[in-house]
Scaffold this active site. Structure first.
Site, PDB file in Angstrom:
ATOM      1  N   VAL A   1       0.905  -1.287   0.148  1.00 56.19           N
ATOM      2  CA  VAL A   1      -0.024   0.109  -0.017  1.00 56.19           C
ATOM      3  C   VAL A   1       0.840   1.103  -0.075  1.00 56.19           C
ATOM      4  O   VAL A   1       1.694   1.364   0.763  1.00 56.19           O
ATOM      5  CB  VAL A   1      -0.966  -0.017   1.314  1.00 56.19           C
ATOM      6  CG1 VAL A   1      -1.814   1.188   1.351  1.00 56.19           C
ATOM      7  CG2 VAL A   1      -1.762  -1.381   1.350  1.00 56.19           C
ATOM      8  N   CYS A   2       0.511   2.130  -0.845  1.00 60.86           N
ATOM      9  CA  CYS A   2       1.208   3.354  -1.047  1.00 60.86           C
ATOM     10  C   CYS A   2       2.834   3.213  -1.144  1.00 60.86           C
ATOM     11  O   CYS A   2       3.142   2.291  -1.909  1.00 60.86           O
ATOM     12  CB  CYS A   2       0.915   4.188   0.260  1.00 60.86           C
ATOM     13  SG  CYS A   2       1.332   6.033   0.111  1.00 60.86           S
ATOM     14  N   THR A   3       3.548   3.845  -0.195  1.00 59.58           N
ATOM     15  CA  THR A   3       5.113   3.738  -0.389  1.00 59.58           C
ATOM     16  C   THR A   3       5.570   2.525   0.297  1.00 59.58           C
ATOM     17  O   THR A   3       6.852   2.234   0.140  1.00 59.58           O
ATOM     18  CB  THR A   3       5.650   4.786   0.378  1.00 59.58           C
ATOM     19  OG1 THR A   3       5.418   4.815   1.963  1.00 59.58           O
ATOM     20  CG2 THR A   3       5.382   6.281  -0.233  1.00 59.58           C
TER      21      THR A   3
END
Length: 323
Positions: A106-108
């Site tokens: 998720v995300c970074t």
């Protein structure tokens, strides 16, 4: 009934919503579908001690990453701690990924997967603000900055924060079926579900605002009148420029050609009407400048990989007919 073991990786500086968003989806999916025990979720960190998220929330893991047993899905959230990760964390992610049937970020969290060598030669995404950095730091990763989430083989990556919920819903649909995903989506009061290839940004947010006032006025006109003639020639007349000069100046200042900008604005206008109104497909097509339902259908399939009627079925809060 099969129980899927999901391990969520924790570390100092993790983004709490990257953890809790997918966690709420997975924890509630089995119960919402009448299949308790469909997922067994374990929060784990290096050493097993408590970690503090980047918002200050203190989280107590269930286990040490070194003690994790068999697992089905490894979920790696993003956060400030992904920028310069602990080598021990990266090593544990690499080892667990080798045993998992499915690896998700998720995300970074995509940076942690890339650091562990799990994205080499794969297509991936992350939060729009970090896509350039991911591409520069890991040139062997094919970074796509547009989609909400990307699946390449058994590895899935997603954009920022709430996109983790979209990806988790997609995993539930894959594992338990559409009805189960729809039930938990309704329970959490979220839409089921934004297509993975839906853009992270709307056209008007992704594009720049023109510097020159006549071009800014044209942008406003396009947004307010998607049903009008929005050809380069017509827009150039509104800005008192020649078509050639207008097209060149618009692309330079906005970052998109007039045609691409108009296409995006019309698509967004049609999406909003499908989501928020009971208007018929033909009526929406006319109101948004497509002319015919078939032209709108082609635009939706090209951009979102679903026709308008299917889009409405997924996003309208109540069942509605369509063509």
């Amino acid at each position: 009934m099969r129980t899927r073991s999901v391990v969520v990786v924790l570390y100092e500086g993790v983004q709490s919503l990257d953890v809790t968003g997918p966690l709420e989806v997975l924890a509630g999916a089995g119960a919402a579908a009448g299949r308790p025990g469909a997922y067994r979720v374990t929060l784990a960190a290096v050493g097993g001690g408590p970690v503090r998220s980047n918002s200050g929330l203190r989280v107590l893991p269930d286990a040490d990453l070194a003690d994790v047993g068999p697992l089905h899905t490894l979920l790696v959230p993003g956060g400030e701690g992904a920028d310069a990760p602990d080598p021990a964390l990266v090593a544990r992610i690499r080892e667990l990924a080798g045993r998992a049937e499915r690896v998700v970020s998720v995300c970074t969290g995509a940076f942690l997967l890339a650091e562990a060598g799990l994205l080499a030669g794969r297509r991936a995404t992350t939060h729009w603000a970090y896509c350039d950095a991911l591409a520069r730091r890991f040139p062997d990763v094919e970074v796509d900055p547009d989609p909400i989430h990307v699946r390449d083989g058994h590895v899935a990556t997603s954009a920022g924060v709430t996109a983790g919920i979209d990806l988790a819903l997609a995993l539930v649909e894959e594992d338990l079926g559409r009805d189960a995903a729809l039930l938990i989506a309704r329970h959490l009061v979220v839409f089921l579900r934004r297509p993975g290839n839906q853009a992270q940004f709307s056209t008007q947010l992704a594009a720049q605002v023109a510097v020159r006032r006549p071009l800014r006025e044209v942008q406003r006109w396009i947004a307010e009148h998607p049903e009008e003639d929005l050809s380069v020639e017509a827009l150039a007349r509104r800005s008192a420029l020649s078509p050639r000069h207008f097209a060149r100046a618009f692309a330079a200042e906005v970052g998109l050609t007039p045609g691409r900008y108009v296409d995006g604005v019309r698509l967004e206008a049609a999406r909003r009407r499908l989501e928020d109104t009971g208007e018929g497909i033909e009526e929406i097509a006319r109101a948004c400048g497509y002319g015919t339902p078939e032209a709108m259908r082609r635009a939706f399939v090209r951009a979102l990989a679903v026709p308008p009627a299917e889009y409405r079925r997924r996003f309208h809060p109540s069942p509605t007919g369509g063509n």
